[in-house]
Design a protein around this motif. Structure first.
Motif, PDB file in Angstrom:
ATOM      1  N   ALA A   1      -6.409   5.286   6.451  1.00  0.00           N
ATOM      2  CA  ALA A   1      -4.095   4.448   6.225  1.00  0.00           C
ATOM      3  C   ALA A   1      -4.737   3.029   6.341  1.00  0.00           C
ATOM      4  O   ALA A   1      -6.359   2.485   6.287  1.00  0.00           O
ATOM      5  N   LYS A   2      -3.751   2.367   4.696  1.00  0.00           N
ATOM      6  CA  LYS A   2      -4.179   1.355   4.993  1.00  0.00           C
ATOM      7  C   LYS A   2      -3.300   0.155   5.071  1.00  0.00           C
ATOM      8  O   LYS A   2      -3.220  -0.778   5.776  1.00  0.00           O
ATOM      9  N   ALA A   3      -2.088   0.750   5.142  1.00  0.00           N
ATOM     10  CA  ALA A   3      -1.161   0.490   5.977  1.00  0.00           C
ATOM     11  C   ALA A   3      -0.648   1.482   7.005  1.00  0.00           C
ATOM     12  O   ALA A   3      -0.114   2.020   6.969  1.00  0.00           O
ATOM     13  N   VAL A   4       0.660   0.786   8.210  1.00  0.00           N
ATOM     14  CA  VAL A   4       1.198   1.521   8.783  1.00  0.00           C
ATOM     15  C   VAL A   4       2.757   0.420   8.899  1.00  0.00           C
ATOM     16  O   VAL A   4       2.808  -0.366   9.077  1.00  0.00           O
ATOM     17  N   ARG A   5       3.625   1.562   7.839  1.00  0.00           N
ATOM     18  CA  ARG A   5       5.248   1.306   8.410  1.00  0.00           C
ATOM     19  C   ARG A   5       5.491   0.781  10.128  1.00  0.00           C
ATOM     20  O   ARG A   5       5.537   1.962  10.643  1.00  0.00           O
TER      21      ARG A   5
ATOM     22  N   THR B   1       7.213   4.258  10.794  1.00  0.00           N
ATOM     23  CA  THR B   1       5.720   5.092  11.486  1.00  0.00           C
ATOM     24  C   THR B   1       5.656   5.142  12.916  1.00  0.00           C
ATOM     25  O   THR B   1       5.424   5.783  13.392  1.00  0.00           O
TER      26      THR B   1
ATOM     27  N   ALA C   1      -2.164   2.413  -5.365  1.00  0.00           N
ATOM     28  CA  ALA C   1      -3.166   2.866  -4.567  1.00  0.00           C
ATOM     29  C   ALA C   1      -2.989   2.581  -2.747  1.00  0.00           C
ATOM     30  O   ALA C   1      -3.182   3.183  -1.691  1.00  0.00           O
ATOM     31  N   ASP C   2      -2.368   0.906  -2.648  1.00  0.00           N
ATOM     32  CA  ASP C   2      -2.246   0.646  -1.189  1.00  0.00           C
ATOM     33  C   ASP C   2      -0.850   2.185  -1.298  1.00  0.00           C
ATOM     34  O   ASP C   2      -0.722   1.570   0.404  1.00  0.00           O
TER      35      ASP C   2
ATOM     36  N   ASP D   1      -0.209   5.088  -1.869  1.00  0.00           N
ATOM     37  CA  ASP D   1      -0.284   6.159  -1.755  1.00  0.00           C
ATOM     38  C   ASP D   1      -0.889   6.170  -0.420  1.00  0.00           C
ATOM     39  O   ASP D   1      -1.286   7.334   0.369  1.00  0.00           O
ATOM     40  N   LEU D   2      -1.420   4.891   0.090  1.00  0.00           N
ATOM     41  CA  LEU D   2      -2.344   5.007   1.490  1.00  0.00           C
ATOM     42  C   LEU D   2      -1.451   4.262   3.108  1.00  0.00           C
ATOM     43  O   LEU D   2      -2.042   3.623   3.982  1.00  0.00           O
ATOM     44  N   THR D   3       0.146   3.927   2.985  1.00  0.00           N
ATOM     45  CA  THR D   3       0.899   3.709   3.394  1.00  0.00           C
ATOM     46  C   THR D   3       1.236   5.208   4.369  1.00  0.00           C
ATOM     47  O   THR D   3       1.987   4.967   3.100  1.00  0.00           O
ATOM     48  N   VAL D   4       1.397   4.890   6.144  1.00  0.00           N
ATOM     49  CA  VAL D   4       2.437   5.976   6.508  1.00  0.00           C
ATOM     50  C   VAL D   4       3.109   5.857   6.467  1.00  0.00           C
ATOM     51  O   VAL D   4       2.994   4.903   7.377  1.00  0.00           O
TER      52      VAL D   4
END
Lengths: 73, 198
Positions: A40-44, A47, B192-193, B195-198
């Motif tokens: 993953a690039k970022a976490v909200r 979340t 892409a950013d 899509d990879l944000t959770v």
């Protein structure tokens, strides 16, 4: 990445599966796997809040920073 | 995930029809050119002899025609003209089909709900490069046709001229499309950013 996610350890400690946590948190198992595997690039914040609530932990228990230099692009 | 309307699908079908029609038309034109003794049209530029063609207008005065762009129809065909004609048909067909195939793939990805991908940025950039390249190729063929006809055609009071003036419109359109491709490249990075944000 210098940020390490300790989700696998927390899940093991809480005797919980990725599928169960994803259902409780309301995100897809694929996205949770991305977080667990460091893709993953970022976490909200929403979340992070939901994971901390379900695993009864602090953000610092889930994430840690190590001082390894970033590989050159 | 598909949040797009029906328009991309309709356009996709239209490009498929256009590809089929282009292939069919090119094959028919090439066959007719090769097998039947039909007259061939060639684009030419003329420079009339001075004072050969005069103009007069009550409102604007009078003058002469200095140069003219037009079409020459050859009812008796030479082998070199047939070859140039076939090359022109093939260039038009290959240009149109290549651009339509790229456009179809872009529309396909829009229909599938994934327009912002690196592949689309590359396709848009390719369209932006190919439009001026194909434009230049077609102009080069016109120039070659004029060169061939210049030496052989005798027309009273007219000089057939071969000129290769680059059409800047194609270049400008190409640059605008390349810029759009860069926007898509940035969009694909943002996607892409996300899509990879959770």
């Amino acid at each position: 990445m210098a940020i390490t996610v300790h989700l696998d350890w927390l899940l093991f400690d809480r005797r919980m599966t990725v599928a169960e946590l994803s259902k409780r948190v309301g995100i897809t198992p694929a996205n949770l796997s991305n977080l667990k595997n460091g893709k993953a690039k970022a976490v909200r914040f929403s979340t992070l809040e939901a994971i901390c609530r379900e695993l009864q932990c602090q953000p610092g228990d889930l994430l840690s920073h190590t001082n390894t230099p970033e590989p050159p692009n | 995930m598909s949040t797009t309307g029906r328009l991309p699908k309709v356009l996709q079908r239209l490009t498929e029809v256009a590809i089929a029609v282009t292939i069919l038309a090119a094959v028919v034109v090439l066959l007719v050119t090769a097998l039947a003794d039909v007259p061939l049209d060639a684009p030419v530029e003329f420079t009339p002899d001075e004072d050969t063609y005069s103009l007069s207008s009550d409102a604007w005065g009078s003058g002469t025609i200095l140069e003219a762009v037009g079409t020459a129809r050859f009812t008796e065909r030479s082998a070199s003209l047939v070859a140039l004609w076939a090359a022109a048909v093939l260039t038009y067909a290959v240009s149109a089909i290549t651009l339509l195939v790229l456009l179809r793939r872009i529309l396909q990805s829009i229909s599938a709900g994934t327009p912002f991908v690196e592949a689309n940025a590359k396709r848009i950039r390719a369209i932006g490069i190919l439009i001026p390249v194909f434009g230049l190729l077609i102009q080069a063929l016109h120039w070659a046709t004029a060169l061939v006809t210049m030496d052989t055609v005798a027309a009273e009071g007219l000089h057939i001229r071969a000129s290769l003036s680059p059409n800047l419109t194609y270049l400008f359109i190409g640059l605008v499309i390349i810029a759009l491709g860069e926007v898509f490249r940035y969009g694909s990075q943002l996607q892409a950013d996300v899509d990879l944000t959770v």
